[in-house]
Design an enzyme around this catalytic site. Structure first.
Site, PDB file in Angstrom:
ATOM      1  NE  ARG A 190       5.841   2.871   8.616  1.00 62.48           N
ATOM      2  CZ  ARG A 190       4.702   3.065   7.966  1.00 62.48           C
ATOM      3  NH1 ARG A 190       3.615   3.423   8.619  1.00 62.48           N
ATOM      4  NH2 ARG A 190       4.644   2.885   6.666  1.00 62.48           N
ATOM      5  CB  ALA A 226       0.565 -47.949  46.335  1.00 63.66           C
ATOM      6  CG  ASN A 267       3.063  -0.104   6.276  1.00 66.66           C
ATOM      7  OD1 ASN A 267       3.854  -0.529   5.440  1.00 66.66           O
ATOM      8  ND2 ASN A 267       1.905   0.436   5.950  1.00 66.66           N
ATOM      9  CG  ASP A 324       3.648  -4.643   2.460  1.00 72.05           C
ATOM     10  OD1 ASP A 324       3.000  -4.673   1.393  1.00 72.05           O
ATOM     11  OD2 ASP A 324       4.235  -3.618   2.872  1.00 72.05           O
TER      12      ASP A 324
HETATM   13  C1  UD1 Z   1       3.744   2.612  -2.567  1.00 71.31           C
HETATM   14  C2  UD1 Z   1       3.251   3.476  -3.731  1.00 71.31           C
HETATM   15  C3  UD1 Z   1       2.103   4.363  -3.248  1.00 71.31           C
HETATM   16  C4  UD1 Z   1       1.001   3.514  -2.682  1.00 71.31           C
HETATM   17  C5  UD1 Z   1       1.534   2.608  -1.580  1.00 71.31           C
HETATM   18  C6  UD1 Z   1       0.486   1.643  -1.161  1.00 71.31           C
HETATM   19  C7  UD1 Z   1       5.260   3.888  -5.040  1.00 71.31           C
HETATM   20  C8  UD1 Z   1       6.288   4.873  -5.412  1.00 71.31           C
HETATM   21  N1  UD1 Z   1       4.341   4.303  -4.205  1.00 71.31           N
HETATM   22  O1  UD1 Z   1       4.260   3.513  -1.609  1.00 71.31           O
HETATM   23  O2  UD1 Z   1       1.616   5.129  -4.337  1.00 71.31           O
HETATM   24  O3  UD1 Z   1      -0.027   4.343  -2.176  1.00 71.31           O
HETATM   25  O4  UD1 Z   1       2.669   1.832  -2.063  1.00 71.31           O
HETATM   26  O5  UD1 Z   1       0.939   0.933  -0.029  1.00 71.31           O
HETATM   27  O6  UD1 Z   1       5.280   2.762  -5.512  1.00 71.31           O
HETATM   28  N2  UD1 Z   1       9.643  -2.385  -2.519  1.00 71.31           N
HETATM   29  C9  UD1 Z   1      10.608  -3.051  -3.220  1.00 71.31           C
HETATM   30  N3  UD1 Z   1      11.721  -2.382  -3.577  1.00 71.31           N
HETATM   31  C10 UD1 Z   1      11.911  -1.066  -3.264  1.00 71.31           C
HETATM   32  C11 UD1 Z   1      10.903  -0.393  -2.555  1.00 71.31           C
HETATM   33  C12 UD1 Z   1       9.779  -1.086  -2.191  1.00 71.31           C
HETATM   34  O7  UD1 Z   1      10.478  -4.232  -3.522  1.00 71.31           O
HETATM   35  O8  UD1 Z   1      12.946  -0.523  -3.616  1.00 71.31           O
HETATM   36  C13 UD1 Z   1       8.446  -3.120  -2.120  1.00 71.31           C
HETATM   37  C14 UD1 Z   1       8.217  -3.101  -0.625  1.00 71.31           C
HETATM   38  O9  UD1 Z   1       8.826  -4.209  -0.018  1.00 71.31           O
HETATM   39  C15 UD1 Z   1       6.711  -3.167  -0.543  1.00 71.31           C
HETATM   40  C16 UD1 Z   1       6.236  -2.469  -1.808  1.00 71.31           C
HETATM   41  O10 UD1 Z   1       7.344  -2.462  -2.683  1.00 71.31           O
HETATM   42  O11 UD1 Z   1       6.257  -4.484  -0.589  1.00 71.31           O
HETATM   43  C17 UD1 Z   1       5.781  -1.033  -1.547  1.00 71.31           C
HETATM   44  O12 UD1 Z   1       6.882  -0.324  -1.032  1.00 71.31           O
HETATM   45  P1  UD1 Z   1       6.720   0.831   0.029  1.00 71.31           P
HETATM   46  O13 UD1 Z   1       8.023   1.371   0.339  1.00 71.31           O
HETATM   47  O14 UD1 Z   1       5.866   0.342   1.128  1.00 71.31           O
HETATM   48  O15 UD1 Z   1       5.935   1.882  -0.866  1.00 71.31           O
HETATM   49  P2  UD1 Z   1       5.144   3.093  -0.324  1.00 71.31           P
HETATM   50  O16 UD1 Z   1       6.077   4.209  -0.077  1.00 71.31           O
HETATM   51  O17 UD1 Z   1       4.240   2.696   0.744  1.00 71.31           O
HETATM   52 CA    CA Z   2       4.006   0.872   2.247  1.00 68.47          CA
END
Ligand code: UD1
Ligand code: CA
Length: 482
Positions: free
Chosen positions: A18, A429, A234, A109
């Site tokens: 996003r 000048a 995000n 983030d």
């Molecule tokens: C996650 C939580 C959710 C919470 C939310 C808060 C899970 C399953 N869900 O959801 O309960 O409310 O954060 O913002 O954890 N990342 C990795 N590897 C991956 C996926 C993500 O390192 O494979 C990192 C992302 O870069 C990010 C963080 O994990 O920094 C959270 O990932 P994101 O995909 O934003 O999780 P959400 O779906 O928002």
């Molecule tokens: Ca997130």
């Protein structure tokens, strides 16, 4: 003191779609540092024995930034299995086998999460001997977040992701902020058994909560008091919101430290900037990078300083400066452009509509008006006349100009480099200085002026100029302009 029983895992492998950016999300800066650097700084404040950063998307760029800010951090590469559960599983596997204690999990983030909040989370987790403690938040609009599902007794039963939630769960307003503390043994035991049978086909870290619960291991959730601290970035709108919040805190910090800041909302100060007491910052000013400002200076309005050094009592108005040094009680602007390598000594002046680059301007020397001074050395107590240009570039190479001390150069000069103007010399000048000027001489090379009397009457008859000339000849006032 380092806590041998504490590790911090920073999740930074996600794509951040996003943001709609070619740059990795966690590398977008706020207050002059990439978001992930803020998170790492917070992690460091907890004094953990290990800091790990999980990477995948834009891997090399993210690793480069991590190494710049924390070369002790362990880099963990996430594999093809998606999800926060997999990210943490790999990070735990990369810890020393004999590591025993607690693991803090945070996201790269969430730049404003502070060490006080995380420290309190760890403390509560340990005091309760919990297997997991979740930093939660109660939001008016919980859309998108994992919900904290509690049992009738108020205990944490599970975290259910928004996309997997039914009506009843969607109505819950307590959310998972995405920061937690786990006992490492709980992660080692349960993460390998977490599957991907969910709406997103990902291995969810959050599934561990229900597994711990089923094993009767205690799980706690601690709601934050200030929701903005756990707000993730995000998209660019959220980036701007968090940047503004952090900036407001930075500005306030300087104000409480004795800096006058007239308009906090238009003053942007990087975390890396230092400002001395009784300095005054006027509106629309941005102080960035490694900028340092001593006491009693006045900066602004409408000024940007990047990586600059400003001495005590210096005054810099409506100026754009990068990698410049302005020493004590020197004056710059209004409307000056200081490029890298500019060094203005104490009491000197770079005035209005002046551009400088690689220029050392000695103590008390002045370049007051309408000039370009590049690749130049000016001694002490000299005055460079209005409208002076150093012609430093011959189309292929750059050359240096040297102006001695106590020199007075005339208006509208060109110094054709390489050239030296000796101590105490003057120039007339309009001089184009192509040859060195010996100390104490006057240089001039403008052709003598000729006045062709009556030229206007003869060549421009009937014009207002001719009428005015005729009136002057008759001893009358010039006709008024239309
Ligand atoms: C996650 C939580 C959710 C919470 C939310 C808060 C899970 C399953 N869900 O959801 O309960 O409310 O954060 O913002 O954890 N990342 C990795 N590897 C991956 C996926 C993500 O390192 O494979 C990192 C992302 O870069 C990010 C963080 O994990 O920094 C959270 O990932 P994101 O995909 O934003 O999780 P959400 O779906 O928002
Ligand atoms: Ca997130």
């Amino acid at each position: 003191m380092t806590d041998p029983h504490l590790a911090v895992i920073v999740l930074a492998a996600g794509e951040g779609t996003r943001m709609r950016s070619r740059r990795a999300k966690v590398l977008h800066p706020i207050a002059g540092l990439p978001m992930v650097a803020h998170v790492i700084a917070t992690a460091r404040h907890l004094d953990p024995a290990h800091i790990e950063v999980v990477v995948r998307h834009q891997r090399d760029a993210v690793v480069g930034a991590v190494e710049e800010y924390a070369d002790e951090a362990i880099i963990v590469d996430q594999d093809d299995v998606p999800g926060t559960g997999r990210a943490v599983e790999l990070a735990v596997a990369a810890l020393p086998a004999d590591f025993d204690g607690d693991v803090v999990v945070v996201s790269g983030d969430v730049p404003l999460l502070d060490a006080v909040t995380l420290g309190a989370l760890v403390e509560q987790h340990r005091a309760a001997s919990a297997s997991a403690t979740i930093l939660s938040a109660v939001l008016d609009d919980a859309t998108g977040y994992g919900r904290i599902v509690r049992d009738d007794a108020g205990g944490v039963a599970a975290i259910v992701e928004h996309k997997d939630a039914d009506e009843a769960v969607l109505a819950i307003t307590e959310i998972n902020s995405g920061s937690y503390v786990f006992r490492v043994s709980a992660l080692r035991e349960h993460l390998p058994r977490v599957g991907t049978a969910n709406a997103q086909g990902e291995k969810y870290l959050t599934d561990v909560v229900a597994m711990l619960r089923a094993a009767s291991d205690p799980v706690m959730a601690m709601p934050v008091t200030e929701n903005w601290r756990v707000a993730g970035v995000n998209d660019r709108a959220q980036l701007a919101e968090q940047a503004a919040r952090l900036n407001a805190m930075i500005v306030r910090g300087h104000q409480l430290n004795g800096v006058t800041i007239l308009d906090p909302s238009t003053t942007w100060i990087d975390l890396t900037v230092s400002i001395g007491q009784d300095t005054e910052i006027l509106p629309n000013t941005r102080l960035a990078g490694a900028t340092t400002i001593e006491r009693d200076a006045v900066i602004g309005p409408d000024t940007t300083l990047v990586d600059c050094e400003v001495g005590e009592g210096a005054v810099i108005k409506r100026t754009d400066a990068t990698l410049a040094v302005v020493k004590a009680f020197a004056e710059v602007g209004p409307f000056a452009y200081l490029r890298p390598g500019t060094e203005l000594e104490g009491g000197g002046k770079i005035g209005t509509f002046v551009e400088t680059k690689n220029a050392h301007i000695g103590r008390g020397s002045k370049v007051p008006h309408l000039s370009y001074i590049g690749d130049t050395e000016v001694g002490e107590g000299s005055n460079v006349g209005a409208g002076t240009i150093t012609a430093n570039y011959d189309g292929v190479n750059k050359h240096r100009t040297t102006v001695g001390s106590h020199v007075r150069t005339g208006s509208h000069n060109v110094f054709v480099a390489p050239v030296t103007i000796g101590d105490g010399a003057y120039t007339g000048a309009g001089t184009v200085v192509r040859k060195d000027v010996p100390a104490g001489s006057l240089a001039m090379n403008v052709a003598p002026q000729r006045n062709l009397e009556g030229w206007v009457a003869a060549n421009r008859p009937g014009t207002a100029a001719a009428d005015a000339a005729a009136a002057a000849a008759a001893g009358e006032a010039a006709p008024t302009a239309e």
